[in-house]
Design a protein around this motif. Structure first.
Motif, PDB file in Angstrom:
ATOM      1  N   SER A  64       0.828  -1.209   0.000  1.00 24.80           N
ATOM      2  CA  SER A  64       0.000   0.000   0.000  1.00 24.80           C
ATOM      3  C   SER A  64       0.860   1.256   0.000  1.00 24.80           C
ATOM      4  O   SER A  64       0.533   2.249  -0.668  1.00 24.80           O
ATOM      5  CB  SER A  64      -0.927   0.007   1.216  1.00 24.80           C
ATOM      6  OG  SER A  64      -1.838  -1.060   1.176  1.00 24.80           O
ATOM      7  N   ALA A 113       0.965   4.023  -3.027  1.00 23.76           N
ATOM      8  CA  ALA A 113       0.712   5.436  -2.770  1.00 23.76           C
ATOM      9  C   ALA A 113       1.856   6.306  -3.293  1.00 23.76           C
ATOM     10  O   ALA A 113       1.635   7.375  -3.878  1.00 23.76           O
ATOM     11  CB  ALA A 113       0.516   5.668  -1.274  1.00 23.76           C
ATOM     12  N   GLN A 146       1.657   6.427  -7.098  1.00 23.73           N
ATOM     13  CA  GLN A 146       0.556   7.285  -7.531  1.00 23.73           C
ATOM     14  C   GLN A 146       0.932   8.761  -7.412  1.00 23.73           C
ATOM     15  O   GLN A 146       0.691   9.552  -8.325  1.00 23.73           O
ATOM     16  CB  GLN A 146      -0.691   7.004  -6.691  1.00 23.73           C
ATOM     17  CG  GLN A 146      -1.918   7.814  -7.111  1.00 23.73           C
ATOM     18  CD  GLN A 146      -3.129   7.514  -6.246  1.00 23.73           C
ATOM     19  OE1 GLN A 146      -2.999   7.042  -5.117  1.00 23.73           O
ATOM     20  NE2 GLN A 146      -4.312   7.769  -6.774  1.00 23.73           N
ATOM     21  N   VAL A 163      -2.036   6.715   2.635  1.00 28.12           N
ATOM     22  CA  VAL A 163      -1.914   5.332   2.188  1.00 28.12           C
ATOM     23  C   VAL A 163      -3.255   4.629   2.361  1.00 28.12           C
ATOM     24  O   VAL A 163      -3.941   4.844   3.367  1.00 28.12           O
ATOM     25  CB  VAL A 163      -0.816   4.595   2.987  1.00 28.12           C
ATOM     26  CG1 VAL A 163      -0.792   3.108   2.666  1.00 28.12           C
ATOM     27  CG2 VAL A 163       0.547   5.216   2.704  1.00 28.12           C
ATOM     28  N   SER A 164      -3.612   3.818   1.413  1.00 27.91           N
ATOM     29  CA  SER A 164      -4.859   3.067   1.506  1.00 27.91           C
ATOM     30  C   SER A 164      -4.880   2.237   2.795  1.00 27.91           C
ATOM     31  O   SER A 164      -3.914   1.550   3.115  1.00 27.91           O
ATOM     32  CB  SER A 164      -5.006   2.142   0.293  1.00 27.91           C
ATOM     33  OG  SER A 164      -6.153   1.331   0.405  1.00 27.91           O
ATOM     34  N   SER A 172      -8.018  11.215   2.370  1.00 27.61           N
ATOM     35  CA  SER A 172      -7.873  10.406   1.167  1.00 27.61           C
ATOM     36  C   SER A 172      -6.884  11.086   0.224  1.00 27.61           C
ATOM     37  O   SER A 172      -6.640  12.298   0.311  1.00 27.61           O
ATOM     38  CB  SER A 172      -9.227  10.245   0.461  1.00 27.61           C
ATOM     39  OG  SER A 172      -9.668  11.499  -0.043  1.00 27.61           O
ATOM     40  N   TYR A 173      -6.322  10.305  -0.682  1.00 27.65           N
ATOM     41  CA  TYR A 173      -5.376  10.868  -1.644  1.00 27.65           C
ATOM     42  C   TYR A 173      -6.036  11.966  -2.473  1.00 27.65           C
ATOM     43  O   TYR A 173      -5.431  13.016  -2.731  1.00 27.65           O
ATOM     44  CB  TYR A 173      -4.847   9.760  -2.555  1.00 27.65           C
ATOM     45  CG  TYR A 173      -3.900  10.258  -3.624  1.00 27.65           C
ATOM     46  CD1 TYR A 173      -2.564  10.508  -3.312  1.00 27.65           C
ATOM     47  CD2 TYR A 173      -4.352  10.510  -4.916  1.00 27.65           C
ATOM     48  CE1 TYR A 173      -1.693  10.983  -4.274  1.00 27.65           C
ATOM     49  CE2 TYR A 173      -3.487  10.987  -5.884  1.00 27.65           C
ATOM     50  CZ  TYR A 173      -2.161  11.220  -5.562  1.00 27.65           C
ATOM     51  OH  TYR A 173      -1.304  11.713  -6.513  1.00 27.65           O
TER      52      TYR A 173
END
Length: 394
Positions: free
Chosen positions: A36, A40, A43, A283-284, A291-292
């Motif tokens: 995760s 992140a 991304q 991070v998820s 949230s991102y």
């Protein structure tokens, strides 16, 4: 509608002109790089929103005898396209800084990273020492700076309280850059972030030294654990804490507040301010960060959230479940109060809400956010009146 569009365009133009020199970094504070964490990072790298990564390399405990290295991924870290700052955390309770021992360990870890192909642009020390310890800290920084290769700069984090020390200017003179921590530094019970205090501290430090600096800003939440007398026992944030407490309190940095603060920085930046560093990389699965999507929207000055929608879901037994729905892509602050249009004698709250039958309302007991396209049950009621309606207040 037209006026709101013009306002957003105005602030976007200001942000675009200021962002040429205004950097936004992020702390990668996870002790172990899970899949995760890697996802992140990748991304964020692809989106080009982050200019620099401040990566936790390891932590020294209070007696300096124990060092816990972060379990980073050497298959990912060398491939990051943005500069990497190695961050070493020293427990603020450490009173005796054994410069030779600390520098030896820092050098070992730095050389290990470099042997794996990591280009280290700077080394950052995160040492939240007491203000009276600054002369000792300055001596250690001078030793450390002299031990570093010329192509690696020395950075530190700084606390607002240090501005009261006569040693602060000479301390900051030892480093190339520092990060002023303006979150969770005064009293966690008073909130994680106070924009007026943060602005005051930034202005004061800008006059203390010409050393370039950044502000550490929060995009996270914490759980405060205390006893019945209010004594602070622990703060839980990025890592779960296996501790019991008579009282707990949830705190959360609010995206709208940080958006407004960034706009102020864009329009009237303090002297020598180079940018901000976000704590920490979302991070998820980390339920105590934004949230991102929310994080990126705040960085871009695009954060805009429609208020949460209350809903009453009926059941065959006459009970109504009270639900909050978030129709947004971004996180939204939980409403302070949810008011019913009729009194209901029977009910109960849930998930940080309490039912107040005398006021026909549900009141929030803890701060929090509801992620985009999520929902939260906050209680149930049973009422004789049909056609019940609700409205939220912040």
């Amino acid at each position: 509608m037209l006026r709101n569009l013009m306002v957003r365009e105005y602030f976007s133009a200001i942000a675009a002109s200021f962002n040429k020199d205004f950097q936004q970094g992020a702390y990668v504070w996870q002790r172990a790089w899970t899949s995760s964490v890697v996802a992140a990072l990748q991304q964020a790298e692809a989106s080009s929103h982050v200019d620099r990564w401040h990566v936790l390399a390891g932590e020294f405990d209070h007696d300096a005898q124990s060092f816990s290295p972060a379990q980073v991924s050497f298959s990912v870290l060398p491939r990051l396209k943005h500069p990497v700052v190695m961050v070493f955390r020293i427990d603020g309770q450490m009173r005796h800084l054994d410069g030779n021992m600390l520098i030896d360990r820092l050098t070992q870890v730095r050389q290990q990273w470099q042997s794996h192909g990591v280009h280290v642009s700077a080394l950052e020390i995160d040492y939240d020492c007491a203000t009276q310890q600054l002369p000792v800290y300055e001596h250690f920084l001078r030793q450390l700076r002299d031990s570093l290769p010329k192509d690696i700069s020395l950075n530190i984090t700084a606390l607002p309280d240090w501005r009261h020390s006569s040693s602060i200017s000479s301390l900051l003179h030892q480093v190339s850059r520092y990060t002023l921590q303006v979150h969770a530094v005064s009293n966690p019970r008073q909130g994680l972030f106070d924009s007026s205090l943060a602005e005051t501290w930034a202005q004061e430090f800008s006059h203390l030294s010409s050393t370039p600096f950044e502000l550490a800003l929060p995009n996270y939440g914490s759980r405060i654990l205390s006893n019945t007398q209010g004594k602070l026992l622990a703060v839980e944030s990025e890592m779960p804490i296996l501790a019991s407490a008579q009282q707990t309190q949830e705190l959360m940095a609010q995206p709208a507040v940080l958006t407004a603060f960034l706009r102020k920085l864009h329009t009237d930046p303090p002297a020598h301010l180079q940018g901000v560093v976000w704590f920490r990389l979302p991070v998820s699965g980390d339920r105590r960060t934004w949230s991102y999507q929310t994080w990126v929207a705040v960085m871009d000055d695009r954060y805009h959230a429609v208020p949460l929608l209350p809903e009453l879901q009926s059941h065959t037994n006459g009970m109504l479940t009270v639900v909050l729905n978030n129709p947004n892509d971004m996180d939204v602050e939980l409403p302070r109060l949810l008011v019913l249009n009729h009194a209901c004698e029977v009910g109960d709250g849930a998930n940080a809400y309490v039912f107040n039958p005398d006021k026909a309302s549900f009141s929030r007991q803890q701060e929090g956010l509801l992620h985009g396209h999520a929902q939260r049950v906050i209680g149930w009621i049973r009422c004789a009146t049909t056609g019940m309606k609700t409205y939220a207040e912040n």
